[in-house]
Design an enzyme around this catalytic site. Sequence first.
Site, PDB file in Angstrom:
ATOM      1  N   ASP A  47       0.825  -1.211   0.000  1.00  0.00           N
ATOM      2  CA  ASP A  47       0.000   0.000   0.000  1.00  0.00           C
ATOM      3  C   ASP A  47       0.863   1.267   0.000  1.00  0.00           C
ATOM      4  O   ASP A  47       0.681   2.161   0.848  1.00  0.00           O
ATOM      5  CB  ASP A  47      -0.951   0.016   1.202  1.00  0.00           C
ATOM      6  CG  ASP A  47      -1.724  -1.288   1.359  1.00  0.00           C
ATOM      7  OD1 ASP A  47      -2.084  -1.871   0.329  1.00  0.00           O
ATOM      8  OD2 ASP A  47      -1.949  -1.708   2.509  1.00  0.00           O
ATOM      9  N   GLU A 222     -10.836  -1.693  -4.546  1.00  0.00           N
ATOM     10  CA  GLU A 222     -10.225  -0.983  -3.424  1.00  0.00           C
ATOM     11  C   GLU A 222      -9.077  -0.112  -3.929  1.00  0.00           C
ATOM     12  O   GLU A 222      -8.801  -0.039  -5.124  1.00  0.00           O
ATOM     13  CB  GLU A 222      -9.730  -1.963  -2.357  1.00  0.00           C
ATOM     14  CG  GLU A 222      -8.621  -2.888  -2.824  1.00  0.00           C
ATOM     15  CD  GLU A 222      -8.214  -3.912  -1.768  1.00  0.00           C
ATOM     16  OE1 GLU A 222      -8.929  -4.071  -0.757  1.00  0.00           O
ATOM     17  OE2 GLU A 222      -7.170  -4.568  -1.968  1.00  0.00           O
ATOM     18  N   HIS A 285      -2.589  -1.552  -5.662  1.00  0.00           N
ATOM     19  CA  HIS A 285      -2.587  -0.503  -4.639  1.00  0.00           C
ATOM     20  C   HIS A 285      -1.410   0.454  -4.822  1.00  0.00           C
ATOM     21  O   HIS A 285      -0.393   0.376  -4.137  1.00  0.00           O
ATOM     22  CB  HIS A 285      -2.593  -1.055  -3.237  1.00  0.00           C
ATOM     23  CG  HIS A 285      -3.147  -0.042  -2.266  1.00  0.00           C
ATOM     24  ND1 HIS A 285      -4.184  -0.311  -1.411  1.00  0.00           N
ATOM     25  CD2 HIS A 285      -2.834   1.253  -2.060  1.00  0.00           C
ATOM     26  CE1 HIS A 285      -4.473   0.781  -0.696  1.00  0.00           C
ATOM     27  NE2 HIS A 285      -3.660   1.746  -1.092  1.00  0.00           N
ATOM     28  N   ARG A 313       4.741  -8.852   0.113  1.00  0.00           N
ATOM     29  CA  ARG A 313       4.866  -7.973  -1.050  1.00  0.00           C
ATOM     30  C   ARG A 313       6.074  -7.045  -0.950  1.00  0.00           C
ATOM     31  O   ARG A 313       6.637  -6.842   0.122  1.00  0.00           O
ATOM     32  CB  ARG A 313       3.583  -7.142  -1.188  1.00  0.00           C
ATOM     33  CG  ARG A 313       2.361  -8.012  -1.496  1.00  0.00           C
ATOM     34  CD  ARG A 313       1.064  -7.275  -1.371  1.00  0.00           C
ATOM     35  NE  ARG A 313       0.711  -6.982   0.001  1.00  0.00           N
ATOM     36  CZ  ARG A 313      -0.526  -6.700   0.411  1.00  0.00           C
ATOM     37  NH1 ARG A 313      -1.528  -6.671  -0.446  1.00  0.00           N
ATOM     38  NH2 ARG A 313      -0.784  -6.426   1.670  1.00  0.00           N
TER      39      ARG A 313
END
Length: 476
Positions: A47, A222, A285, A313
Site C-alpha cells: 500500500d 479498493e 494498490h 509484497r
Amino acid sequence: MSVQKRFASALLSCLLLVFAIMVSLPPHAASAAVGTFFNVINQDGADPWVYKHTNGYYYLTKTTGNNVTLWRSRTLTGLDAGDSKVVFTPPATGANSQNIWAPELHWINNAWYIYYAADDGNNNNHRMFVLRNTSADPFSGTWTDLGKIYDPANDYWAIDGTVLNVSGKLYFIWSGWPGTANVTQNLYIAPMDTPNHISGARVQISAPTYAWETVGSPTVNEGPEVLVKNGVISLVYSASGSWTDAYKLGMLTASTTANLLSPTSWTKRSTPVFQSGNGVYGPGHNSFTKSADGTEDWIVYHAARFQGAGWTRNIRAQKFGWNADNTPNFGTPAAPNTPIAIPSGEPLRDRYEAESGVFANGAIAVTTPTASNGAKAGYLDNSTRSVEVTVNVASAGTYVLYARTDNGTTGGAWATHSLSVNGGAASLFYVANSGWDNWGTSTARVYLNAGANKLKFSGNSNFAELDCLDLFPYQP
C-alpha cells in the site's frame, strides 16, 4: 623429453590454465557510472503512498500495521534509505487502536493530513480516520488525531480513503461494504466541506462486476487513486483479491465539469489497465508521483514478492505515459532482471559487481543468468565467510548503498549480513526472503572517504546472496 622440458611444459600449462580462469572471471571491483536501477525500491511493503512536495522531498508511507511511519528522501529510488519517523502511535485500546492500513499523506489548505484505516481488533469495525499537522514540515510539529471520517447515515466498514481536489472542491473516495456483511467491496465518493469532514451522503461509483475484478471471495474494488489531466479524471483502483496473483488495476474516468456525485458521470474501463506480467505478480494498490525534475510521471505500486506470495509484497516504481484521451498508459510491469532508467533528475550511480570482490573462507562467486553480470556472491553462510568489495568515490561523504540481494532461507525468514566499512564496526544489512535468484533491494547509508573504500559483507543470520552494488550520494 628431458626433465627440464617436461617441467617447462607443465609450468606453461598451469600458467595457461590460470590465465584462462582469470579471463573468465568478471573484472575485479570494476565500477561503471549508470543511469539505471533494478526495479524494487522497497524490499518489503504494501500500500505505498509517495508524495513529492514543493520542498523537494519525496515522502513515503505504507502499511506497517501498528503505526504510521513517514520516510523522506530527495530521490524516489533512495526512499528506503531515507530518514524515517513514526508520526502516529495508536492508543492502546479503542476504535483506531489496531490494524492500521494504507495511510496517505496529503497537503491541503496549508496543512498536512494523513488518512488511514484502523479498527479495534475486529476487522468488521475497520473505519477511516484522519490526522492533521499544521507545521510546514511533516517531520516536525504536532500530529493531532481528528477522529473518524465517515458518512453518519452509512457508517459501514471502510478502508483506503483518498482525497480528490477539483477546482477547489474536495471529495473523499474510499473502499467499503454496502452494509454490515463482508460480501463485496465497492468504491464510494462523498463531498467534503473540510479536509476532515464528509458533508453529504456517500454514492457508489463502482462495484466488482467484470470477471477480472471478481477473482477471490469476497469480491474487491479498493485502493482508489486519482490523476487529473486536461479536464479528465482517471480514478485508478485495485481489483480482485489482494491475496491472489490476479490482483490488478482497473480505471474509471469522469470529466472535471461533471457532477462527480452522480454514478452516471463515471465510466468504467472493461479491461484492466495494469496486471501481472514479465514475472511480476499481483501488481496493485498504487500511488502516483513525479520524477525529481518534474518531467516524468511515475507509478509506485506493490506486487507479490514471488508467485503465490499473497500478502508478502514489495514496492516497485516505473515511468508511465499518456494516451490521446488524457488517460494514463501504464504498460506492463518492468521485467525484474532488466534494469530501467532512473527517474529524470536523479544522480547517476556507480555500479559494482559483488562477485568481483575478494572472497574469504568458502564464500565464492556463483554463475546465474538472473544476476546483473551473470554471477553473484554466494555461500556467505556464517560470520567467517565474507566478500570484500573495493569502491571508489570522488569526495568524502554519506552515500546510499543500493544492493541487489536474494534470500532463499527455508521457512521464509529474513536474513542479515554484517556490513563493515573500511574495517569499522559492523552493522546489520537486512535481506527479505523472496527465494533464490528472485532479487530484491537492500539499502543502507554509508560514510565513505575520498578515494578507495572497502565494503565487507559477512554472513550473520540465515542465508542471503549479493548481486550488484549501486552507490550514489545521499542528499539530506
